[in-house]
Write a protein that holds these residues in place. Structure first.
Motif, PDB file in Angstrom:
ATOM      1  N   ASP A  71       0.835  -1.209   0.000  1.00  0.00           N
ATOM      2  CA  ASP A  71       0.000   0.000   0.000  1.00  0.00           C
ATOM      3  C   ASP A  71       0.865   1.254   0.000  1.00  0.00           C
ATOM      4  OD1 ASP A  71      -2.257  -1.521   0.031  1.00  0.00           O
ATOM      5  OD2 ASP A  71      -2.742  -1.193   2.135  1.00  0.00           O
ATOM      6  N   SER A  90       2.480   1.729  -3.318  1.00  0.00           N
ATOM      7  CA  SER A  90       1.488   2.184  -4.291  1.00  0.00           C
ATOM      8  C   SER A  90       1.198   3.665  -4.099  1.00  0.00           C
ATOM      9  CB  SER A  90       0.204   1.370  -4.136  1.00  0.00           C
ATOM     10  OG  SER A  90       0.440   0.018  -4.459  1.00  0.00           O
ATOM     11  N   ASN A 124      -8.342  -7.693   0.037  1.00  0.00           N
ATOM     12  CA  ASN A 124      -7.818  -6.373  -0.319  1.00  0.00           C
ATOM     13  C   ASN A 124      -6.615  -6.469  -1.251  1.00  0.00           C
ATOM     14  OD1 ASN A 124      -9.609  -4.647   1.032  1.00  0.00           O
ATOM     15  ND2 ASN A 124      -8.565  -4.938   2.972  1.00  0.00           N
ATOM     16  N   THR A 183      -6.466  -5.068  -5.034  1.00  0.00           N
ATOM     17  CA  THR A 183      -5.459  -4.095  -5.471  1.00  0.00           C
ATOM     18  C   THR A 183      -4.724  -4.586  -6.714  1.00  0.00           C
ATOM     19  OG1 THR A 183      -5.150  -3.331  -3.204  1.00  0.00           O
ATOM     20  CG2 THR A 183      -3.391  -2.837  -4.764  1.00  0.00           C
ATOM     21  N   SER A 232      -7.088  -4.798  -9.817  1.00  0.00           N
ATOM     22  CA  SER A 232      -7.472  -3.503 -10.383  1.00  0.00           C
ATOM     23  C   SER A 232      -6.437  -2.967 -11.362  1.00  0.00           C
ATOM     24  CB  SER A 232      -7.679  -2.474  -9.262  1.00  0.00           C
ATOM     25  OG  SER A 232      -8.735  -2.870  -8.409  1.00  0.00           O
TER      26      SER A 232
END
Length: 661
Positions: free
Chosen positions: A373, A376, A419, A423, A426
């Motif tokens: 995360d 990203s 999750n 991620t 996507s």
């Protein structure tokens, strides 16, 4: 309690200045008129100053004949019914000689001694004690004072022994009371654990606090343990239900503990308290979406790491590093620039240096996911995806048989896996990873019962809705999108505005996005109007002052729906509202702060401006559209954002073509 003040006053009288202060009470002229005064005191009051001086001379003389003469004088003056006999009065003259008393005050001073002596005897006679051993000594005190002359040294010694005996018995009784209090505290802890097993966290916390208050100070470690258990229960209540009142109480307990636990004598306990304080502040900060709590959490984690060092407790050190990374990432989402994201990446990587996948696969996977995360967020999409792939592997390892038994742990693993899959999925055009994410969120819901953890259940519902939204946009059928709407609305039944206002707003924003996607596929504008309403509701809590970037994101979403509605209407009012909303979003989504978000919003703005030009033929609209599209494409090219390059090229080409007509 046995009082010794009167006896002490007889043995060591106050100075003459104090006598003058008591003159209104002790003055003979007032005393002789009272029926309550002993006759021996009236006798003293009848002695003249000259006689008092002479008697004092006889009293301090060491000659036997002077002693006999004084005794004879006193016996002649003392009535038979008087409490104080001649020998007692004579002994009072010996007490008088301890201080230098002016002749004019000798009589009043002697009256004071006599009155205190009588009062002491009366007070001792009135004392009632349950202990027979102490009573025996009090009786001896009474006998010593009744003697003629009074045996003050004997009385003082017996009274001291009575006091010492009382103190020993008091200490013994106090020790027994403390032990009984400790036993009561332990029983209360057992009850607290029962309540915890029944998931009544608030009652369990209350009982743990009561146990800590009952526990004697000598058992400080047990007291701290009970307080920590109370804080843990309150933290769990806040985690599960979003109850900020419980979190505030946990915060107060932990803050007090950091002050009362001695760092020098108990460094690890102090540091673990700091770490839990950081957890509580981080959770409060995430619910409030403000930076003050998060800054305090970062400070608490840094304090914890001063004692929970890598050499001393490597695994605990790694856990705190991971928690610190989470706080830094949360702070990064509220700040301009990438400094906090870089710090978060560094903290997660440090943590992973000590983690062993086989020892704690869930922590290992969670840290990888959080690292992904953070990466990203920095825009390092390839590195971020690599770490997310590692996180997916870790979560799957955690979910293997015999490695992830407790329901809460399995929920975290399934939710984290969902999750991570969402991620990664996507980032590509396929649907397999998104479908896997949907399945993982559904498994998470099986692990989290609504009645036992309503907010955790709602979080899984919202995550499921997000995955269904992405999957539905890749399918021709609207079934997934309708499922997403239903899941968001279920989540909103628990994520209420009063309970968790910012999570409620986040869910409203997500619901609005799905309604927009559905509305684009339907002829009727009902879904689009619902989307506008949901976005406006979200903005009531997602305010610019509170969460500026989230506010900008919702403005961007609202603008998109208004654009869709405007294209279906003859009037340009909705389109102009969309332009206004996009421009508001760009006030926070600046090029320096979030370049990719800025470019996306600028490109969307260019699309609305192009539509307005086509409707109005106003050249100003196409000039603005061309500039916004070109500037945004430059950012996409610079950042090699493949997902947006083709879209931005279409808008740039369209604005170029229209501007030349």
């Amino acid at each position: 309690m046995i009082r010794t003040s009167l006896l002490a006053a007889i043995i060591a009288l106050p100075a003459s200045a104090q006598i003058k202060g008591d003159e209104q009470v002790l003055n003979c002229s007032a005393l002789v008129q009272s029926d309550m005064v002993d006759s021996s005191i009236k006798v003293i009051c009848g002695i003249s100053s000259e006689q008092m001086v002479e008697m004092m001379r006889l009293a301090i003389s060491k000659r036997p004949e002077d002693y006999s003469e004084l005794l004879a004088k006193l016996e002649a003056l003392t009535p038979r019914e008087a409490q104080l006999k001649a020998e007692s009065l004579r002994s009072f003259f010996h007490i008088l000689q301890q201080d230098e008393v002016p002749p004019e005050h000798l009589r009043d001073r002697l009256v004071e001694i006599a009155r205190r002596h009588i009062s002491l005897k009366e007070e001792l006679a009135a004392i009632e004690v349950a202990d027979p051993n102490i009573q025996v000594r009090l009786d001896r005190v009474q006998q010593a004072l009744d003697a003629d002359p009074p045996q003050h040294d004997v009385a003082s010694r017996e009274l001291a022994e009575a006091e010492a005996l009382r103190q020993r018995k008091f200490n013994s009784a106090n020790a027994l009371l403390k032990e009984q209090a400790r036993e009561m505290a332990r029983l209360m802890c057992y009850k607290a654990n029962i309540e915890a097993s029944l998931m009544d966290r608030l009652d369990s916390a209350r009982l743990f606090e009561e146990a800590a208050n009952l526990t004697p100070q000598e058992y400080s470690n047990q007291k701290w343990s009970d307080l920590r258990s109370a804080a843990d229960m309150l933290f769990d209540q806040g985690l599960v239900t979003g109850d900020k009142v419980s979190l505030e109480r946990a915060l107060a307990i932990l803050t007090d503990m950091t002050k009362s636990v001695p760092r020098v004598q108990a460094p690890l306990l102090w540091a673990r308290t700091q770490s839990k304080l950081g957890d509580t502040l981080q959770l409060l900060g995430s619910l409030e979406r403000g930076r003050r709590r998060l800054d305090e959490a970062r400070t608490a984690y840094h304090h914890a790491l001063e004692e929970l060092t890598r050499d001393r407790v490597p695994l605990e050190w790694a856990q705190v590093q991971s928690n610190l990374g989470t706080v830094l990432h949360d702070l990064g989402e509220l700040e301009e620039g990438t400094d906090r994201f870089n710090e978060a990446v560094a903290a997660f990587r440090l943590s992973l240096e000590e983690q062993v996948r086989d020892n704690d696969p869930l922590l290992w996977a969670w840290t990888h996911a959080m690292l992904g995360d953070a990466l990203s967020s920095l825009g390092e999409s390839q590195s971020g995806l690599h770490q997310m792939e590692a996180a997916i592997t870790g979560y799957r390892i955690a979910l293997e048989k015999d490695t992830c038994d407790p329901s809460r742990v399995r929920w975290n693993a399934y939710h984290g896996l969902g999750n991570a899959l969402l991620t990664v999925g996507s980032q590509d055009s396929g649907s397999n990873r998104i479908a896997e994410a949907v399945a993982s969120f559904r498994l998470a819901l099986e692990e989290r019962a609504r009645d036992r953890d309503p907010l955790g259940w709602a979080r899984a519902q919202a995550s499921l809705a997000s995955a269904l939204h992405v999957l539905g946009q890749r399918e021709d059928d609207t079934g997934r999108l309708k499922e997403a709407v239903a899941a968001y609305r279920l989540a909103l039944e628990e994520r209420t505005r009063d309970r968790v206002p910012l999570e409620w707003a986040w869910t409203q924003d997500g619901l609005a996005g799905v309604l927009h996607a559905l509305g684009e596929r339907e002829d009727d504008t009902g879904r689009l109007e619902e989307a506008v309403a949901a976005y406006r509701l979200a903005l009531e809590e997602r305010t610019r002052d509170r969460v500026p970037l989230d506010w900008a994101r919702t403005q961007d979403g609202l603008a998109g729906v208004l654009h869709a509605l405007g294209e279906r209407e003859d009037d340009t009012g909705r389109l102009k509202e969309a332009v206004a909303a996009y421009r508001l979003a760009l006030e926070e989504r600046t090029r320096d702060r979030v370049p990719l978000d800025w470019a996306i919003t600028s490109t969307s703005l260019a699309q609305v401006e192009t539509t307005l030009f086509q409707r109005t033929s106003d050249q100003e609209w196409i000039v603005q559209a061309k500039k916004h599209a070109a500037d945004a494409r430059a950012v996409f090219v610079k950042n090699n954002s493949a997902r947006y390059l083709e879209w931005s090229k279409e808008i740039v080409d369209q604005t170029d073509f229209l501007s030349k007509e």
